[in-house]
Write a protein that holds these residues in place. Structure first.
Motif, PDB file in Angstrom:
ATOM      1  N   TRP A   1      56.880  23.932  40.643  1.00  0.00           N
ATOM      2  CA  TRP A   1      56.554  22.569  41.064  1.00  0.00           C
ATOM      3  C   TRP A   1      56.884  22.361  42.542  1.00  0.00           C
ATOM      4  O   TRP A   1      56.102  21.781  43.289  1.00  0.00           O
ATOM      5  N   LEU A   2      58.051  22.836  42.959  1.00  0.00           N
ATOM      6  CA  LEU A   2      58.453  22.666  44.352  1.00  0.00           C
ATOM      7  C   LEU A   2      57.509  23.399  45.302  1.00  0.00           C
ATOM      8  O   LEU A   2      57.222  22.902  46.397  1.00  0.00           O
TER       9      LEU A   2
ATOM     10  N   ALA B   1      54.204  12.939  41.462  1.00  0.00           N
ATOM     11  CA  ALA B   1      55.311  13.418  40.625  1.00  0.00           C
ATOM     12  C   ALA B   1      55.554  12.468  39.461  1.00  0.00           C
ATOM     13  O   ALA B   1      55.777  12.900  38.325  1.00  0.00           O
TER      14      ALA B   1
ATOM     15  N   LEU C   1      51.637  20.512  49.422  1.00  0.00           N
ATOM     16  CA  LEU C   1      51.105  19.155  49.569  1.00  0.00           C
ATOM     17  C   LEU C   1      51.694  18.494  50.817  1.00  0.00           C
ATOM     18  O   LEU C   1      50.972  17.863  51.589  1.00  0.00           O
ATOM     19  N   ARG C   2      52.996  18.658  51.038  1.00  0.00           N
ATOM     20  CA  ARG C   2      53.620  18.078  52.229  1.00  0.00           C
ATOM     21  C   ARG C   2      53.146  18.767  53.496  1.00  0.00           C
ATOM     22  O   ARG C   2      52.866  18.118  54.489  1.00  0.00           O
TER      23      ARG C   2
ATOM     24  N   TYR D   1      64.611  15.728  47.776  1.00  0.00           N
ATOM     25  CA  TYR D   1      63.519  15.713  46.796  1.00  0.00           C
ATOM     26  C   TYR D   1      64.019  15.170  45.461  1.00  0.00           C
ATOM     27  O   TYR D   1      63.342  14.381  44.804  1.00  0.00           O
TER      28      TYR D   1
ATOM     29  N   THR E   1      61.630  28.695  48.008  1.00  0.00           N
ATOM     30  CA  THR E   1      60.654  27.655  48.357  1.00  0.00           C
ATOM     31  C   THR E   1      60.524  27.427  49.856  1.00  0.00           C
ATOM     32  O   THR E   1      59.553  26.803  50.300  1.00  0.00           O
TER      33      THR E   1
ATOM     34  N   LEU F   1      54.619  11.008  51.784  1.00  0.00           N
ATOM     35  CA  LEU F   1      55.700  11.055  50.815  1.00  0.00           C
ATOM     36  C   LEU F   1      55.438  10.096  49.653  1.00  0.00           C
ATOM     37  O   LEU F   1      55.690  10.434  48.487  1.00  0.00           O
TER      38      LEU F   1
ATOM     39  N   CYS G   1      54.691  21.128  45.780  1.00  0.00           N
ATOM     40  CA  CYS G   1      55.122  20.028  46.653  1.00  0.00           C
ATOM     41  C   CYS G   1      55.155  20.461  48.115  1.00  0.00           C
ATOM     42  O   CYS G   1      54.736  19.702  48.999  1.00  0.00           O
TER      43      CYS G   1
ATOM     44  N   LEU H   1      61.045  13.317  43.365  1.00  0.00           N
ATOM     45  CA  LEU H   1      59.887  14.176  43.578  1.00  0.00           C
ATOM     46  C   LEU H   1      59.806  15.330  42.588  1.00  0.00           C
ATOM     47  O   LEU H   1      58.800  16.035  42.555  1.00  0.00           O
TER      48      LEU H   1
ATOM     49  N   LEU I   1      53.080  11.739  47.275  1.00  0.00           N
ATOM     50  CA  LEU I   1      53.732  12.814  46.531  1.00  0.00           C
ATOM     51  C   LEU I   1      54.643  12.233  45.451  1.00  0.00           C
ATOM     52  O   LEU I   1      54.679  12.744  44.326  1.00  0.00           O
ATOM     53  N   LYS I   2      55.334  11.163  45.770  1.00  0.00           N
ATOM     54  CA  LYS I   2      56.190  10.502  44.774  1.00  0.00           C
ATOM     55  C   LYS I   2      55.345   9.991  43.610  1.00  0.00           C
ATOM     56  O   LYS I   2      55.714  10.146  42.446  1.00  0.00           O
TER      57      LYS I   2
END
Length: 143
Positions: A60-61, A81, A67-68, A33, A23, A74, A64, A38, A77-78
């Motif tokens: 999924w990661l 999730a 997206l980050r 995470y 990742t 954050l 993420c 997350l 994103l939270k």
């Protein structure tokens, strides 16, 4: 845009180091995470307490990470999730969250394109002056 996926479809669990490598996240970031909620599922553990991740966790990661990297806060994103964890029935809220982020990314891209245009113009000015041997004093604040 195609769906991001891991390169392996093996059901064999992955160590935290293997997931970090796949990742681009550090081991520390992966632990963060997990602590911050997350991930969409609980990270499994061995009898010795070592984290074991699935290919779905990696998929999924990878989402993420993008997206980050694209500037998603954050907190958003939270929330995303959390919505995914809760399963079907909240797709409209997920869409609103993602669409708002896409709009922010589009605005940032437009702003960066405007910046690039100014930089390209300035590069041209300097290149032209240097090619003509007339660069002395070009925007010299001491003159």
């Amino acid at each position: 845009m195609s769906r991001m996926a891991t390169t392996e479809t093996s059901a064999e669990p992955l160590s935290i180091g293997e997931v970090a490598e796949r990742t681009g996240l550090s081991v520390h970031a992966l632990r963060f995470y997990e602590r911050e909620g997350l991930l969409v599922g609980p990270v499994q553990r061995t009898s010795g307490g070592r984290r074991r991740y699935t290919a779905s966790d990696v998929d999924w990661l990878l989402i993420c990470v993008k997206l980050r990297e694209s500037g998603m806060p954050l907190a958003d994103l939270k929330r995303f999730a959390e919505l995914v964890r809760h399963g079907p029935g909240n797709e409209a809220e997920r869409l609103r969250l993602l669409d708002a982020h896409r709009q922010r990314v589009d605005a940032r891209i437009q702003a960066l394109e405007e910046c690039r245009s100014v930089i390209a113009w300035k590069v041209g000015v300097y290149a032209d002056h240097l090619a003509r041997g007339e660069a002395d004093g070009l925007w010299d604040p001491t003159a």
